[in-house]
Design an enzyme around this catalytic site. Structure first.
Site, PDB file in Angstrom:
ATOM      1  N   LYS A  66       7.302  12.717 -28.533  1.00 18.74           N
ATOM      2  CA  LYS A  66       6.751  12.362 -29.902  1.00 18.74           C
ATOM      3  C   LYS A  66       7.776  12.945 -31.074  1.00 18.74           C
ATOM      4  CE  LYS A  66       1.613  12.863 -29.028  1.00 18.74           C
ATOM      5  NZ  LYS A  66       1.041  11.587 -29.192  1.00 18.74           N
ATOM      6  N   ASP A 118      -5.970  19.123 -18.642  1.00 20.45           N
ATOM      7  CA  ASP A 118      -5.577  17.866 -19.219  1.00 20.45           C
ATOM      8  C   ASP A 118      -4.731  18.186 -20.356  1.00 20.45           C
ATOM      9  OD1 ASP A 118      -5.571  14.970 -19.183  1.00 20.45           O
ATOM     10  OD2 ASP A 118      -7.144  15.240 -21.132  1.00 20.45           O
ATOM     11  N   HIS A 160       0.551  20.003 -22.826  1.00 18.79           N
ATOM     12  CA  HIS A 160       0.833  19.550 -24.114  1.00 18.79           C
ATOM     13  C   HIS A 160       1.095  20.756 -25.243  1.00 18.79           C
ATOM     14  CE1 HIS A 160       0.545  15.653 -22.470  1.00 18.79           C
ATOM     15  NE2 HIS A 160      -0.735  15.334 -22.652  1.00 18.79           N
ATOM     16  N   LYS A 199     -12.250  17.254 -27.211  1.00 22.43           N
ATOM     17  CA  LYS A 199     -12.644  15.557 -27.129  1.00 22.43           C
ATOM     18  C   LYS A 199     -13.810  15.641 -28.283  1.00 22.43           C
ATOM     19  CE  LYS A 199     -10.071  14.489 -23.201  1.00 22.43           C
ATOM     20  NZ  LYS A 199      -8.664  14.376 -23.580  1.00 22.43           N
ATOM     21  N   HIS A 230       4.246  13.649 -22.418  1.00 20.94           N
ATOM     22  CA  HIS A 230       4.382  12.637 -23.462  1.00 20.94           C
ATOM     23  C   HIS A 230       4.464  13.395 -24.651  1.00 20.94           C
ATOM     24  CE1 HIS A 230      -0.096  12.222 -23.996  1.00 20.94           C
ATOM     25  NE2 HIS A 230       0.486  11.840 -25.108  1.00 20.94           N
ATOM     26  N   GLU A 245      -9.070  15.456 -30.730  1.00 23.74           N
ATOM     27  CA  GLU A 245      -9.026  14.157 -30.363  1.00 23.74           C
ATOM     28  C   GLU A 245     -10.672  13.538 -30.689  1.00 23.74           C
ATOM     29  OE1 GLU A 245      -7.320  12.741 -26.534  1.00 23.74           O
ATOM     30  OE2 GLU A 245      -7.968  14.717 -25.902  1.00 23.74           O
ATOM     31  N   ASP A 281       0.719  -1.048   0.060  1.00 24.90           N
ATOM     32  CA  ASP A 281       0.118   0.056  -0.057  1.00 24.90           C
ATOM     33  C   ASP A 281       1.089   1.009   0.073  1.00 24.90           C
ATOM     34  OD1 ASP A 281      -1.423   2.335   0.421  1.00 24.90           O
ATOM     35  OD2 ASP A 281      -2.699   1.226   1.944  1.00 24.90           O
ATOM     36  N   LYS A 287       1.951  13.851 -15.457  1.00 23.45           N
ATOM     37  CA  LYS A 287       0.915  15.164 -15.443  1.00 23.45           C
ATOM     38  C   LYS A 287      -0.561  14.884 -15.314  1.00 23.45           C
ATOM     39  CE  LYS A 287      -1.523  15.712 -18.567  1.00 23.45           C
ATOM     40  NZ  LYS A 287      -2.582  14.884 -19.298  1.00 23.45           N
TER      41      LYS A 287
HETATM   42  N1  LIG Z   1      -4.202   7.134 -18.132  1.00 22.34           N
HETATM   43  C1  LIG Z   1      -3.689   7.970 -19.069  1.00 22.34           C
HETATM   44  O1  LIG Z   1      -3.996   8.231 -20.239  1.00 22.34           O
HETATM   45  C2  LIG Z   1      -2.828   9.196 -18.480  1.00 22.34           C
HETATM   46  C3  LIG Z   1      -2.429   9.244 -17.251  1.00 22.34           C
HETATM   47  N2  LIG Z   1      -1.762  10.068 -16.508  1.00 22.34           N
HETATM   48  C4  LIG Z   1      -1.279  10.311 -15.436  1.00 22.34           C
HETATM   49  O2  LIG Z   1      -0.903   9.082 -14.835  1.00 22.34           O
HETATM   50  C5  LIG Z   1      -1.069   9.008 -13.625  1.00 22.34           C
HETATM   51  C6  LIG Z   1      -1.725   7.485 -13.513  1.00 22.34           C
HETATM   52  O3  LIG Z   1      -3.047   7.539 -14.288  1.00 22.34           O
HETATM   53  P1  LIG Z   1      -3.916   6.434 -14.530  1.00 22.34           P
HETATM   54  O4  LIG Z   1      -2.997   5.114 -14.833  1.00 22.34           O
HETATM   55  O5  LIG Z   1      -4.878   6.725 -15.482  1.00 22.34           O
HETATM   56  O6  LIG Z   1      -4.623   6.140 -13.091  1.00 22.34           O
HETATM   57  P2  LIG Z   1      -5.372   4.795 -12.583  1.00 22.34           P
HETATM   58  O7  LIG Z   1      -6.083   5.171 -11.313  1.00 22.34           O
HETATM   59  O8  LIG Z   1      -5.680   3.953 -13.508  1.00 22.34           O
HETATM   60  O9  LIG Z   1      -3.841   3.910 -12.100  1.00 22.34           O
HETATM   61  C7  LIG Z   1      -3.238   4.597 -10.624  1.00 22.34           C
HETATM   62  C8  LIG Z   1      -2.861   3.292 -10.137  1.00 22.34           C
HETATM   63  O10 LIG Z   1      -2.313   3.510  -8.772  1.00 22.34           O
HETATM   64  C9  LIG Z   1      -2.667   2.607  -7.847  1.00 22.34           C
HETATM   65  N3  LIG Z   1      -2.691   3.189  -6.561  1.00 22.34           N
HETATM   66  C10 LIG Z   1      -3.341   4.360  -6.116  1.00 22.34           C
HETATM   67  N4  LIG Z   1      -3.404   4.511  -4.800  1.00 22.34           N
HETATM   68  C11 LIG Z   1      -2.522   3.298  -4.240  1.00 22.34           C
HETATM   69  C12 LIG Z   1      -1.807   2.956  -2.954  1.00 22.34           C
HETATM   70  N5  LIG Z   1      -2.187   3.595  -1.888  1.00 22.34           N
HETATM   71  N6  LIG Z   1      -1.254   1.885  -2.859  1.00 22.34           N
HETATM   72  C13 LIG Z   1      -1.052   1.154  -3.972  1.00 22.34           C
HETATM   73  N7  LIG Z   1      -1.369   1.657  -5.440  1.00 22.34           N
HETATM   74  C14 LIG Z   1      -2.087   2.632  -5.363  1.00 22.34           C
HETATM   75  C15 LIG Z   1      -3.952   2.097  -8.360  1.00 22.34           C
HETATM   76  O11 LIG Z   1      -4.284   0.960  -7.739  1.00 22.34           O
HETATM   77  P3  LIG Z   1      -5.709   0.376  -7.700  1.00 22.34           P
HETATM   78  O12 LIG Z   1      -6.068   0.005  -8.942  1.00 22.34           O
HETATM   79  O13 LIG Z   1      -5.726  -0.962  -6.684  1.00 22.34           O
HETATM   80  O14 LIG Z   1      -6.705   1.352  -7.212  1.00 22.34           O
HETATM   81  C16 LIG Z   1      -3.869   2.202  -9.760  1.00 22.34           C
HETATM   82  O15 LIG Z   1      -3.383   1.065 -10.158  1.00 22.34           O
HETATM   83  C17 LIG Z   1      -1.706   9.881 -13.154  1.00 22.34           C
HETATM   84  O16 LIG Z   1      -1.153  11.037 -12.501  1.00 22.34           O
HETATM   85  C18 LIG Z   1      -2.412  10.659 -14.402  1.00 22.34           C
HETATM   86  O17 LIG Z   1      -2.963  12.026 -14.246  1.00 22.34           O
HETATM   87  C19 LIG Z   1      -1.166  11.109 -17.675  1.00 22.34           C
HETATM   88  C20 LIG Z   1      -1.529  10.786 -18.981  1.00 22.34           C
HETATM   89  C21 LIG Z   1      -2.396  10.043 -19.648  1.00 22.34           C
HETATM   90  O1  LIG Z   2      -2.174  13.450 -21.608  1.00 28.00           O
HETATM   91  C1  LIG Z   2      -3.200  13.201 -21.993  1.00 28.00           C
HETATM   92  O2  LIG Z   2      -3.272  12.971 -23.469  1.00 28.00           O
HETATM   93  C2  LIG Z   2      -4.092  12.149 -24.137  1.00 28.00           C
HETATM   94  C3  LIG Z   2      -3.644  12.517 -25.903  1.00 28.00           C
HETATM   95  O3  LIG Z   2      -2.545  11.874 -26.079  1.00 28.00           O
HETATM   96  P1  LIG Z   2      -2.247  11.371 -27.592  1.00 28.00           P
HETATM   97  O4  LIG Z   2      -0.673  11.096 -27.585  1.00 28.00           O
HETATM   98  O5  LIG Z   2      -3.088  10.305 -28.066  1.00 28.00           O
HETATM   99  O6  LIG Z   2      -2.469  12.614 -28.449  1.00 28.00           O
HETATM  100  C4  LIG Z   2      -5.558  12.448 -24.065  1.00 28.00           C
HETATM  101  O7  LIG Z   2      -6.605  11.769 -24.539  1.00 28.00           O
HETATM  102  C5  LIG Z   2      -5.622  12.381 -22.222  1.00 28.00           C
HETATM  103  O8  LIG Z   2      -6.747  12.796 -21.914  1.00 28.00           O
HETATM  104  C6  LIG Z   2      -4.573  13.352 -21.726  1.00 28.00           C
HETATM  105  O9  LIG Z   2      -4.613  12.793 -20.226  1.00 28.00           O
END
Ligand SMILES: NC(=O)C1=CN([C@@H]2O[C@H](COP(=O)(O)OP(=O)(O)OC[C@H]3O[C@@H](n4cnc5c(N)ncnc54)[C@H](OP(=O)(O)O)[C@@H]3O)[C@@H](O)[C@H]2O)C=CC1
Ligand SMILES: O=C1O[C@H](COP(=O)(O)O)[C@@H](O)[C@H](O)[C@H]1O
Length: 497
Positions: free
Chosen positions: A180, A233, A238, A338, A176, A214, A92, A146
């Protein structure tokens, strides 16, 4: 100057390995790096999450995600190599004591890269846990996702929490888009070609357009997105990063701080948008139901988990002025949304018209030259030029037509696969090059500017304007340019992708 990087084995720790970002992007990117032989053979990849699973079960989940999101059939040999590097630790992340268990899995004699693919709200806990276990030293690098924070104040809190344990030289803030190929090519295009380098200012350029459209909605991330909105976002990070690469002064070298110093100057020169000018310089929208690529899609307020009263923006258009010598009087128009008709990201540089028209018989007004940088898809660079139509005439006039000089990456670099942005960035962290990562002062300057727009929006008390899914945003976005006698470049509208 030679950059100081090194290709050495490390412990690459993926906090949040079961999350959306890790599954869709980071694990498939690690697989591609392995395929290209760019992960040192002695590197270990340690997934961290709170599920109680065995290592074999974890490896099976990683394989499943790479197969699902990797976009190609798994190569068994590559997979076996990657699988042999995998390890898993269940903790955790908020429980400081649990990091002693984690410590057993790392080799403290070598570099450790900690990728925090978790909500930023627990970055501080992770740093405290690593510190409590006594495993932070100068060789540890930390990667932050981010958006960092919700505004300047909260970003400072998060950055301070991390700075308590890590120097800026150890912190890699991901955007990210900086990974690119086509975004990186902006630097090559500007500074490796005198034709552009010498024509890159208010004397030659009329205005610049940056569009990141998007076709997807919020992809099941309502909880996250509704707190953030398109401004936090996409624009705060970006789009502003793309803008800085277009607008910055030439850095003296390609090293991290030369580039970041120049980007920072641009962010600091952005003209504030506040209550006095927010109406003429910004548009925000929210999609309602419609059709994208022939498919009926729900409106933002009907998405799964939605709060029906939300006023979060899913579209933003801005007119941005940069108050410095190079860009005085050259507006940068930005838009992102979006549920637009296509996924298209491009930069269009409009050059100034010729001062005198020799070809009035052919064109009453000569169109401006345009440089279009196609960031994605169909990556490439295109210059629109005027050209004589070949042929003999008795009139003594020349017939002109608009033509395109087109460099398509897929044709020019047929044998080169275009790497995903995360592949590039993961590699850069492993070799220790910060040039493509955002420095703290950049993040804060971007928030300061964006916070001004939010204050003005909040004061205006106006809801976002609705736009139908599958369109290019509210009509007000067209008016934003029309007021200046300009129009959005829409060459790729209607093309199916
Ligand atoms: N998804 C995307 O496309 C993008 C995401 N981001 C950034 O990336 C980061 C992650 O995003 P994303 O993957 O979407 O988020 P998710 O919520 O899908 O993933 C976060 C992970 O962290 C784990 N977690 C949270 N709290 C704890 C804890 N206390 N102990 C152990 N594990 C924990 C969660 O576990 P559990 O599943 O067990 O809750 C989960 O698997 C964020 O900062 C987001 O802003 C940036 C750009 C794009
Ligand atoms: O960071 C983010 O980017 C994606 C778009 O990324 P792209 O590489 O597919 O252009 C966006 O969809 C998402 O909401 C945002 O968190």
């Amino acid at each position: 100057m030679v950059l100081e990087t090194s290709f050495e084995p490390c412990d690459f720790v993926l906090f949040g390995t079961k999350g959306d970002l890790a599954r869709r992007k980071l694990l498939p990117s690690l697989y591609q790096l392995e395929k290209a032989d760019l992960i040192h053979q002695d590197t270990k990849i340690i997934g961290v999450a709170r599920d109680s699973v065995t290592l074999d079960e974890y490896i099976a989940v990683v394989k499943e995600n790479i197969e699902k999101f990797g976009g190609e059939a798994l190569c068994d040999e590559t997979w076996q190599r990657l699988a042999s590097k995998l390890d898993y630790v269940q903790i955790d992340m908020k429980d400081i004591d649990s990091y002693n268990e984690f410590k057993e899995h790392v080799d403290e004699s070598r570099t450790m890269v900690c990728y925090l693919a978790t909500p930023p709200s627990i970055y501080g806990d992770i740093c405290k846990g690593l510190n409590a276990a006594g495993i932070i030293d100068k060789s540890v690098r930390v990667v932050l996702e981010k958006p960092i924070g919700h505004d300047l104040e909260t970003s400072q809190i998060i950055n301070n929490q991390v700075a308590e344990f890590f120097d800026e030289s150890q912190i890699y803030r991901i955007d990210h888009y900086l990974g690119k190929e086509t975004v990186l090519n902006l630097v090559a295009l500007r500074f490796a070609n005198s034709i552009f380098a010498t024509n890159w200012d208010h004397n030659c350029i009329d205005h610049v357009q940056i569009s990141v459209a998007e076709s997807v909605g919020i992809e099941g991330r309502w909880g996250y997105f509704d707190e953030a909105g398109q401004m936090r976002d996409m624009v705060q990070n970006h789009l502003l990063q793309i803008l800085t690469l277009i607008a910055m002064e030439p850095p003296t070298t390609l090293d991290a701080d030369s580039i970041r110093d120049e980007k920072l100057k641009v962010l600091k020169a952005l003209r504030p948008i506040d209550a006095s000018n927010v109406r003429e310089n910004t548009v925000r929208g929210q999609y309602i139901s419609g059709f994208v690529k022939g498919q009926e899609v729900p409106g933002y307020l009907e998405e799964e988990g939605a709060n029906e009263r939300s006023e979060t923006e899913t579209f933003v258009a801005l007119k941005v002025e940069i108050d410095n010598w190079r860009w005085g009087g050259v507006p940068f128009y930005l838009r992102t949304g979006k549920r637009m008709p296509n996924k298209v990201s491009e930069v269009v540089i409009y050059f100034k018209r010729q001062p005198h028209n020799l070809f009035k018989e052919s064109f009453s007004q000569l169109p401006p030259n345009k440089l279009t940088i196609r960031l994605q898809p169909d990556e490439g660079v295109e210059v629109t030029v005027m050209n004589k139509v070949p042929g003999l005439t008795t009139s003594g006039n020349m017939d002109l037509q608009k033509s395109k000089l087109n460099l398509s990456f897929s044709e020019a670099f047929k044998d080169e696969r275009i790497a995903d942005a995360y592949e590039k960035l993961l590699l850069e962290v492993m070799i220790g090059n910060q040039a493509l990562f955002v420095r703290r002062d950049e993040v804060e300057a971007a928030w300061k500017w964006v916070d001004g727009i939010f204050s003005a929006w909040n004061a205006s008390n106006e809801p976002p304007e609705p736009y139908q899914a599958g369109t290019w945003g509210p009509v007000a976005s067209i008016a934003l340019l029309a007021r200046d006698d300009r129009a959005w470049y829409e060459s790729r509208i209607g093309k199916k992708r």
